[in-house]
Design a protein around this motif. Structure first.
Motif, PDB file in Angstrom:
ATOM      1  N   LEU A  69       0.959  -1.596  -0.235  1.00 43.33           N
ATOM      2  CA  LEU A  69       0.076   0.090  -0.103  1.00 43.33           C
ATOM      3  C   LEU A  69       0.861   1.010   0.096  1.00 43.33           C
ATOM      4  CD1 LEU A  69      -2.499  -1.269   2.597  1.00 43.33           C
ATOM      5  CD2 LEU A  69      -3.097  -1.013  -0.385  1.00 43.33           C
ATOM      6  N   PRO A  70       0.408   2.424  -0.208  1.00 46.24           N
ATOM      7  CA  PRO A  70       1.309   3.722  -0.411  1.00 46.24           C
ATOM      8  C   PRO A  70       1.407   3.516   1.293  1.00 46.24           C
ATOM      9  CG  PRO A  70      -0.861   4.054  -2.033  1.00 46.24           C
ATOM     10  CD  PRO A  70      -0.781   2.690  -1.012  1.00 46.24           C
ATOM     11  N   GLY A  71       2.755   4.370   0.875  1.00 46.80           N
ATOM     12  CA  GLY A  71       2.936   5.326   2.779  1.00 46.80           C
ATOM     13  C   GLY A  71       1.700   5.458   3.517  1.00 46.80           C
ATOM     14  N   PRO A  72       1.308   6.157   3.479  1.00 50.01           N
ATOM     15  CA  PRO A  72       0.344   7.226   4.255  1.00 50.01           C
ATOM     16  C   PRO A  72      -0.811   5.643   4.523  1.00 50.01           C
ATOM     17  CG  PRO A  72       0.781   8.285   2.756  1.00 50.01           C
ATOM     18  CD  PRO A  72       1.368   7.210   2.285  1.00 50.01           C
ATOM     19  N   GLU A  73      -1.176   4.875   3.998  1.00 47.61           N
ATOM     20  CA  GLU A  73      -2.028   4.337   4.518  1.00 47.61           C
ATOM     21  C   GLU A  73      -1.415   2.930   5.108  1.00 47.61           C
ATOM     22  OE1 GLU A  73      -4.557   2.231   0.811  1.00 47.61           O
ATOM     23  OE2 GLU A  73      -4.264   4.292  -0.216  1.00 47.61           O
ATOM     24  N   TYR A 123       3.104  -5.603  16.739  1.00 42.19           N
ATOM     25  CA  TYR A 123       4.384  -5.235  15.311  1.00 42.19           C
ATOM     26  C   TYR A 123       4.236  -3.613  15.105  1.00 42.19           C
ATOM     27  CZ  TYR A 123       5.407  -3.296  10.871  1.00 42.19           C
ATOM     28  OH  TYR A 123       6.237  -2.586   9.276  1.00 42.19           O
ATOM     29  N   PHE A 124       2.913  -2.230  14.627  1.00 41.96           N
ATOM     30  CA  PHE A 124       3.015  -0.989  15.207  1.00 41.96           C
ATOM     31  C   PHE A 124       3.497  -0.666  16.332  1.00 41.96           C
ATOM     32  CE2 PHE A 124      -0.565  -2.262  11.626  1.00 41.96           C
ATOM     33  CZ  PHE A 124       0.005  -1.542  11.083  1.00 41.96           C
ATOM     34  N   ALA A 125       3.809  -1.312  17.511  1.00 45.20           N
ATOM     35  CA  ALA A 125       4.261  -0.373  18.473  1.00 45.20           C
ATOM     36  C   ALA A 125       5.642  -0.809  18.394  1.00 45.20           C
ATOM     37  CB  ALA A 125       3.486  -1.771  20.121  1.00 45.20           C
ATOM     38  N   LEU A 126       6.718  -1.283  17.861  1.00 45.49           N
ATOM     39  CA  LEU A 126       8.247  -1.829  17.005  1.00 45.49           C
ATOM     40  C   LEU A 126       8.151  -0.864  15.670  1.00 45.49           C
ATOM     41  CD1 LEU A 126       8.227  -5.707  16.808  1.00 45.49           C
ATOM     42  CD2 LEU A 126       8.915  -3.947  18.971  1.00 45.49           C
ATOM     43  N   GLU A 127       7.863  -0.482  14.520  1.00 40.93           N
ATOM     44  CA  GLU A 127       7.974   0.474  14.946  1.00 40.93           C
ATOM     45  C   GLU A 127       6.799   1.275  13.296  1.00 40.93           C
ATOM     46  OE1 GLU A 127      10.442  -2.104  11.318  1.00 40.93           O
ATOM     47  OE2 GLU A 127       8.554  -2.575  10.429  1.00 40.93           O
ATOM     48  N   ASP A 128       6.659   2.344  12.976  1.00 43.95           N
ATOM     49  CA  ASP A 128       6.109   2.144  12.083  1.00 43.95           C
ATOM     50  C   ASP A 128       6.111   2.722  10.055  1.00 43.95           C
ATOM     51  OD1 ASP A 128       4.068   3.670  10.627  1.00 43.95           O
ATOM     52  OD2 ASP A 128       4.284   6.103  11.660  1.00 43.95           O
ATOM     53  N   PRO A 129       5.225   1.802   9.847  1.00 46.20           N
ATOM     54  CA  PRO A 129       5.444   0.878   8.526  1.00 46.20           C
ATOM     55  C   PRO A 129       5.661   2.138   7.661  1.00 46.20           C
ATOM     56  CG  PRO A 129       3.693  -0.087   8.932  1.00 46.20           C
ATOM     57  CD  PRO A 129       4.568   1.167  10.143  1.00 46.20           C
ATOM     58  N   ARG A 130       5.000   3.530   7.914  1.00 45.81           N
ATOM     59  CA  ARG A 130       4.956   4.926   6.862  1.00 45.81           C
ATOM     60  C   ARG A 130       6.105   5.824   6.917  1.00 45.81           C
ATOM     61  NH1 ARG A 130       0.411   7.902  10.694  1.00 45.81           N
ATOM     62  NH2 ARG A 130       2.277   7.338  11.846  1.00 45.81           N
TER      63      ARG A 130
END
Length: 295
Positions: A69-73, A123-130
């Motif tokens: 997906l695009p980064g912001p999504e 996972y989201f607590a470990l890094e920001d995929p955006r």
């Protein structure tokens, strides 16, 4: 050579014959127990996956879709939305996986999907995929060493910095004993480091393990002398596999992980008898499965 998982699957569907190769999971099997390697790579005995293994495979699939997906999504809510369609596709591709839920109601399936949501939240607590733009996810890599040993595997995620530095990322969702699981995971990561070093001429700057069950990360920086030593270890493992393959002498090695083995009934260490040795497999005994990659 590096290809995506989809491209590699297409090659398999075309019936292309590939040489026997060593993968990190099968190399780890042989180190743990040569007879386990034989059951999985030579006899190719079926194993019924656990729901925890399926959950790990599902989470890997969702994270791969997330980075498409695009980064912001790339948000937690979007990742949760991807769970149901990802499971629908996986269960359509492998109907036997869906059979594990036969006789269970919708509430049990929702509870199982909810447990996968918790891993994604971790996972989201470990890094920001955006903030990340990986070069590839679920990347198939393959290289023939100077000794002739063919290495093959799948990298969960490959990050490449603008400066050219490489980071190898692997997601772990399993529940093996931490000290054993960590040792196996680092073996796998060094395997990938050797392959990428030989493919690109660059020693990976970082090997990163992300443990989604407990929300922790482990980062390691290899160096070239270490990878040279590890390369020799892989060559020695392959030579030992070939010797066993010629004679059929794959001996059991009882240990703590026997409690997780699906083949105790066939193991002499537990009073069982292996099936007759079918001979060395052709064309290939080195492939990993999606379940291997979800450990």
């Amino acid at each position: 050579m590096a290809t995506t998982a989809a491209e590699d699957e297409q090659a398999g569907n075309r019936g292309e014959v590939r040489r026997p190769a060593l993968s990190p999971s099968r190399a780890s099997d042989f180190k743990q127990c040569p007879l386990l390697y034989r059951f999985r790579a030579v006899d190719r005995l079926p194993e019924v996956p656990t729901k925890a293994q399926l959950r790990g495979t599902l989470v890997h699939s969702v994270l791969e879709r997330l980075f498409a997906l695009p980064g912001p999504e790339r948000l937690p809510a979007r990742a949760r939305e991807l769970l149901a369609p990802a499971w629908s596709q996986l269960s359509d591709q492998r109907p036997e996986w869906a059979e594990l839920f036969a006789g269970e109601g919708e509430e049990q399936v929702r509870s199982w999907l909810s447990s996968a949501e918790k891993l994604l939240d971790s996972y989201f607590a470990l890094e920001d995929p955006r903030r990340l733009e990986p070069e590839a996810c679920e990347l198939h890599v393959e290289i023939e060493l100077g000794s002739g040993v063919l290495l093959r595997g799948y990298v969960d995620r490959l990050d490449v910095a603008p400066t050219g530095e490489i980071r190898v990322v692997d997601y772990k969702t399993g529940a093996a004993p931490r000290e054993i699981g960590e040792a196996k995971a680092m073996f796998q990561m060094k395997f990938y480091a050797v392959v990428l070093w030989r493919l690109r001429g660059i020693v990976p700057r970082q090997l990163k393990l992300m443990y989604l069950t407990d929300g922790q990360s482990l980062a390691y920086t290899p160096d070239e002398p270490e990878l040279r030593r590890f390369e020799r270890t892989l060559e020695a493992i392959w030579e030992a596999i070939l010797r066993a393959g010629r004679t059929g002498d794959f001996r059991p090695n009882p240990g703590r992980l026997c409690d997780w083995c699906a083949h105790q009934a066939r193991c002499p260490s537990f009073g069982g008898t292996p099936p007759p040795y079918p001979g060395w497999p052709e064309p290939d005994a080195g492939d990993e499965t999606p379940l291997d990659r979800a450990d």
